[in-house]
Design a protein around this motif. Structure first.
Motif, PDB file in Angstrom:
ATOM      1  N   MET A 241     -13.525  34.072   1.441  1.00 17.31           N
ATOM      2  CA  MET A 241     -13.830  35.050   0.128  1.00 17.31           C
ATOM      3  C   MET A 241     -12.800  36.108   1.231  1.00 17.31           C
ATOM      4  O   MET A 241     -12.719  37.163   0.868  1.00 17.31           O
ATOM      5  N   LEU A 242     -13.449  35.970   2.498  1.00 13.63           N
ATOM      6  CA  LEU A 242     -13.211  37.250   3.298  1.00 13.63           C
ATOM      7  C   LEU A 242     -11.595  37.263   3.552  1.00 13.63           C
ATOM      8  O   LEU A 242     -11.343  38.289   4.561  1.00 13.63           O
ATOM      9  N   ALA A 243     -10.872  36.290   3.444  1.00  9.76           N
ATOM     10  CA  ALA A 243      -9.281  36.418   3.699  1.00  9.76           C
ATOM     11  C   ALA A 243      -8.643  38.160   4.144  1.00  9.76           C
ATOM     12  O   ALA A 243      -8.590  38.258   4.514  1.00  9.76           O
ATOM     13  N   TRP A 244      -9.435  38.605   2.749  1.00 10.66           N
ATOM     14  CA  TRP A 244      -9.076  40.101   2.570  1.00 10.66           C
ATOM     15  C   TRP A 244      -8.624  40.778   3.607  1.00 10.66           C
ATOM     16  O   TRP A 244      -8.149  42.033   4.132  1.00 10.66           O
ATOM     17  N   GLN A 245      -9.813  40.502   4.561  1.00 14.53           N
ATOM     18  CA  GLN A 245      -9.955  41.816   5.350  1.00 14.53           C
ATOM     19  C   GLN A 245      -8.927  40.901   6.244  1.00 14.53           C
ATOM     20  O   GLN A 245      -8.717  42.433   7.307  1.00 14.53           O
ATOM     21  N   GLN A 246      -8.020  40.703   6.247  1.00  8.28           N
ATOM     22  CA  GLN A 246      -6.306  40.008   6.792  1.00  8.28           C
ATOM     23  C   GLN A 246      -5.540  39.870   6.177  1.00  8.28           C
ATOM     24  O   GLN A 246      -4.152  39.414   6.471  1.00  8.28           O
ATOM     25  N   TYR A 247      -5.615  40.470   4.572  1.00  8.84           N
ATOM     26  CA  TYR A 247      -4.115  41.010   4.161  1.00  8.84           C
ATOM     27  C   TYR A 247      -3.677  39.275   3.661  1.00  8.84           C
ATOM     28  O   TYR A 247      -2.878  39.109   3.144  1.00  8.84           O
ATOM     29  N   MET A 248      -5.258  38.547   3.338  1.00  4.52           N
ATOM     30  CA  MET A 248      -5.003  37.302   2.731  1.00  4.52           C
ATOM     31  C   MET A 248      -5.409  36.921   1.906  1.00  4.52           C
ATOM     32  O   MET A 248      -6.447  37.498   1.643  1.00  4.52           O
ATOM     33  N   LEU A 249      -5.222  36.291   0.716  1.00  2.00           N
ATOM     34  CA  LEU A 249      -5.953  35.481  -0.273  1.00  2.00           C
ATOM     35  C   LEU A 249      -6.419  33.979   0.089  1.00  2.00           C
ATOM     36  O   LEU A 249      -4.753  33.035  -0.083  1.00  2.00           O
ATOM     37  N   VAL A 250      -6.938  33.278  -0.040  1.00  3.10           N
ATOM     38  CA  VAL A 250      -7.533  31.965   0.045  1.00  3.10           C
ATOM     39  C   VAL A 250      -7.484  31.478  -1.086  1.00  3.10           C
ATOM     40  O   VAL A 250      -8.898  32.016  -1.708  1.00  3.10           O
ATOM     41  N   ALA A 251      -6.959  30.304  -2.238  1.00  2.00           N
ATOM     42  CA  ALA A 251      -7.508  30.028  -3.296  1.00  2.00           C
ATOM     43  C   ALA A 251      -7.424  28.906  -3.036  1.00  2.00           C
ATOM     44  O   ALA A 251      -6.812  27.692  -2.451  1.00  2.00           O
ATOM     45  N   ASP A 252      -9.245  27.962  -3.574  1.00  2.00           N
ATOM     46  CA  ASP A 252      -9.164  27.164  -3.553  1.00  2.00           C
ATOM     47  C   ASP A 252      -8.972  25.912  -4.924  1.00  2.00           C
ATOM     48  O   ASP A 252     -10.004  26.454  -5.256  1.00  2.00           O
ATOM     49  N   ASN A 253      -8.535  25.918  -5.395  1.00  2.00           N
ATOM     50  CA  ASN A 253      -9.062  25.226  -7.165  1.00  2.00           C
ATOM     51  C   ASN A 253      -8.755  26.333  -8.202  1.00  2.00           C
ATOM     52  O   ASN A 253     -10.107  25.624  -8.903  1.00  2.00           O
ATOM     53  N   MET A 254      -8.159  27.278  -7.863  1.00  2.00           N
ATOM     54  CA  MET A 254      -8.654  28.782  -8.847  1.00  2.00           C
ATOM     55  C   MET A 254      -7.870  29.099 -10.001  1.00  2.00           C
ATOM     56  O   MET A 254      -6.468  28.394  -9.234  1.00  2.00           O
ATOM     57  N   PRO A 255      -7.999  29.541 -10.746  1.00  2.00           N
ATOM     58  CA  PRO A 255      -7.590  29.089 -11.745  1.00  2.00           C
ATOM     59  C   PRO A 255      -6.784  30.787 -11.980  1.00  2.00           C
ATOM     60  O   PRO A 255      -6.957  31.253 -10.750  1.00  2.00           O
ATOM     61  N   LEU A 256      -5.345  30.423 -12.354  1.00  2.00           N
ATOM     62  CA  LEU A 256      -4.177  31.154 -12.269  1.00  2.00           C
ATOM     63  C   LEU A 256      -4.543  32.511 -12.995  1.00  2.00           C
ATOM     64  O   LEU A 256      -3.910  33.607 -11.588  1.00  2.00           O
ATOM     65  N   THR A 257      -5.468  32.918 -13.967  1.00  2.00           N
ATOM     66  CA  THR A 257      -6.000  34.274 -14.067  1.00  2.00           C
ATOM     67  C   THR A 257      -6.672  34.864 -13.221  1.00  2.00           C
ATOM     68  O   THR A 257      -6.390  36.182 -12.944  1.00  2.00           O
ATOM     69  N   GLU A 258      -7.437  34.624 -12.494  1.00  2.00           N
ATOM     70  CA  GLU A 258      -8.252  35.017 -11.313  1.00  2.00           C
ATOM     71  C   GLU A 258      -7.349  35.724 -10.336  1.00  2.00           C
ATOM     72  O   GLU A 258      -7.727  36.946  -8.736  1.00  2.00           O
ATOM     73  N   VAL A 259      -5.949  34.405  -9.659  1.00  2.00           N
ATOM     74  CA  VAL A 259      -5.910  34.298  -8.812  1.00  2.00           C
ATOM     75  C   VAL A 259      -4.955  36.318  -9.539  1.00  2.00           C
ATOM     76  O   VAL A 259      -4.838  37.302  -8.796  1.00  2.00           O
ATOM     77  N   VAL A 260      -3.790  35.918 -10.327  1.00  2.00           N
ATOM     78  CA  VAL A 260      -3.206  36.545 -10.346  1.00  2.00           C
ATOM     79  C   VAL A 260      -3.816  38.532 -10.692  1.00  2.00           C
ATOM     80  O   VAL A 260      -3.460  39.608 -10.318  1.00  2.00           O
ATOM     81  N   ALA A 261      -5.875  38.259 -11.334  1.00  2.00           N
ATOM     82  CA  ALA A 261      -6.288  39.010 -10.711  1.00  2.00           C
ATOM     83  C   ALA A 261      -6.612  39.808  -9.362  1.00  2.00           C
ATOM     84  O   ALA A 261      -6.700  40.943  -9.214  1.00  2.00           O
ATOM     85  N   GLU A 262      -6.824  39.122  -8.506  1.00  2.00           N
ATOM     86  CA  GLU A 262      -6.801  39.325  -6.867  1.00  2.00           C
ATOM     87  C   GLU A 262      -5.654  39.585  -6.511  1.00  2.00           C
ATOM     88  O   GLU A 262      -5.196  40.753  -5.839  1.00  2.00           O
ATOM     89  N   LEU A 263      -4.440  39.576  -7.043  1.00  2.00           N
ATOM     90  CA  LEU A 263      -3.235  40.364  -6.797  1.00  2.00           C
ATOM     91  C   LEU A 263      -2.913  41.652  -7.126  1.00  2.00           C
ATOM     92  O   LEU A 263      -1.497  42.224  -6.494  1.00  2.00           O
ATOM     93  N   GLN A 264      -3.595  41.491  -8.425  1.00  2.28           N
ATOM     94  CA  GLN A 264      -3.546  43.219  -8.830  1.00  2.28           C
ATOM     95  C   GLN A 264      -3.870  44.135  -8.327  1.00  2.28           C
ATOM     96  O   GLN A 264      -3.425  45.748  -8.107  1.00  2.28           O
ATOM     97  N   ASN A 265      -5.005  43.869  -7.717  1.00  2.00           N
ATOM     98  CA  ASN A 265      -5.279  45.075  -6.320  1.00  2.00           C
ATOM     99  C   ASN A 265      -4.590  45.791  -5.188  1.00  2.00           C
ATOM    100  O   ASN A 265      -4.572  46.343  -5.035  1.00  2.00           O
ATOM    101  N   TYR A 266      -3.032  44.874  -5.400  1.00  6.70           N
ATOM    102  CA  TYR A 266      -2.300  44.951  -4.048  1.00  6.70           C
ATOM    103  C   TYR A 266      -1.355  45.036  -4.797  1.00  6.70           C
ATOM    104  O   TYR A 266       0.162  45.345  -4.401  1.00  6.70           O
ATOM    105  N   HIS A 267      -1.268  45.689  -5.834  1.00  2.81           N
ATOM    106  CA  HIS A 267       0.429  45.762  -6.642  1.00  2.81           C
ATOM    107  C   HIS A 267       0.425  46.613  -7.421  1.00  2.81           C
ATOM    108  O   HIS A 267      -0.483  47.552  -8.488  1.00  2.81           O
TER     109      HIS A 267
END
Length: 322
Positions: A241-267
């Motif tokens: 969950m702390l992968a953002w400290q290395q500018y990475m997103l680690v998804a483990d069976n994560m719903p697409l809507t949650e992935v998009v929400a995380e990407l939104q913080n960098y878009h």
């Protein structure tokens, strides 16, 4: 509220962030170039910026025009003047369906009124006066209230990782739905619109709600999700969950809507996921410093279509069958 109005609110707040950044860092040539690129990227950006100029011209306490205000190093010398400007800019308007929409709700500006904040795609590490370390994810904000007897932080939005320093004063982190009292610890808190999460990596954190007595103690290696009315089960904390400290997103069976929400913080713009594919599961590691690459990878893997209204307004939809 329609997607169009939500997007325009987001762009307006981005414009205010640019205004503040340029006013506070008048000699930063790279920042100025980045602002110019943002301004040219979308007509909506130019419209929001023109409204800031209009509001600025109506403020007697500020020099005009805006270009002169940016050049003045004395602008925003105190919290009081900065907050005054922000509240004045809360009246910013953008065009929506032929009518003007004014932002009267100050909660939209709370992150900008915070003591510490990060913008889209920006992370930050802060060392407080007592030595406590706070690592901030993108699009996050918190405020502090230190006194002779207490150390209080308030998480307004986003994600923060806290490593508390030893001090005789008690430490408390306030979130929208609970107070968190660490016991010599390193812990992470993520707060979203409808849910929050606490993960403890060292020490322990007391979870407090309502009667101000600890409801439970979350220990090192444990995590807990919660919101206004519900409390999840204690689970194993994940370092990923702390992968953002290395500018990475680690998804483990994560719903697409949650992935998009995380990407939104960098878009810088608007990302949407069609409801019909919101629950599709995503696994993988994705770079947060190249959102376009991530979207293309998701589209290829999940057989999705990327629909561009503008370069910055993107919707993920099911791939159309031929």
């Amino acid at each position: 509220m329609s997607d169009a109005i939500q997007l325009e609110q987001k762009i307006a707040l981005e414009a205010i962030e640019w205004y503040l950044a340029l006013s506070e860092q008048t000699d930063d040539k790279l920042l100025y170039q980045q602002w110019q690129a943002w301004l040219a990227a979308d007509p909506q950006h130019q419209l929001a910026w023109s409204r800031i100029e209009q509001v600025n011209n109506e403020l007697n306490t500020l020099p005009t025009p805006l270009s002169r205000a940016i050049a003045e190093k004395t602008l925003f010398k105190t919290d009081k003047s900065r907050r005054h400007v922000l509240r004045s800019l809360a009246g910013i308007a953008v065009m929506s369906g032929g009518s003007w929409v004014y932002f009267k709700n100050e909660t939209l500006l709370l992150p900008l009124l915070a003591d510490y904040r990060t913008g889209i795609g920006e992370t930050r590490s802060v060392t407080l006066s007592d030595g406590t370390q706070v690592d901030m994810n993108a699009n996050s904000a918190f405020s502090i209230a230190y006194s002779e007897n207490q150390r209080h932080l308030t998480l307004i939005s986003g994600d923060i990782m806290i490593t508390t320093a030893k001090d005789t004063r008690p430490f408390l982190l306030k979130t929208d739905w609970a107070d968190l009292k660490p016991v010599g610890t390193r812990f992470y808190v993520r707060q979203r619109d409808n849910t929050a999460l606490l993960a403890v990596y060292e020490g322990a954190v007391d979870f407090i709600r309502g009667n101000h007595l600890p409801l439970l103690r979350v220990k090192a290696g444990q995590q807990l999700s919660f919101n206004a009315t519900e409390l999840g089960s204690v689970m194993s904390a994940q370092e990923s969950m702390l992968a953002w400290q290395q500018y990475m997103l680690v998804a483990d069976n994560m719903p697409l809507t949650e992935v998009v929400a995380e990407l939104q913080n960098y878009h810088h713009g608007w990302l949407r996921c069609d409801p019909s594919i919101a629950e599709r599961r995503v696994s993988g590691t994705y770079p947060l410093n190249n959102i376009e690459q991530v979207l293309k990878a998701l589209a290829a893997t999940l057989q999705l279509e990327l629909v561009y209204r503008t370069r910055y307004w993107i919707t993920l939809k099911p791939q159309q069958k031929i």
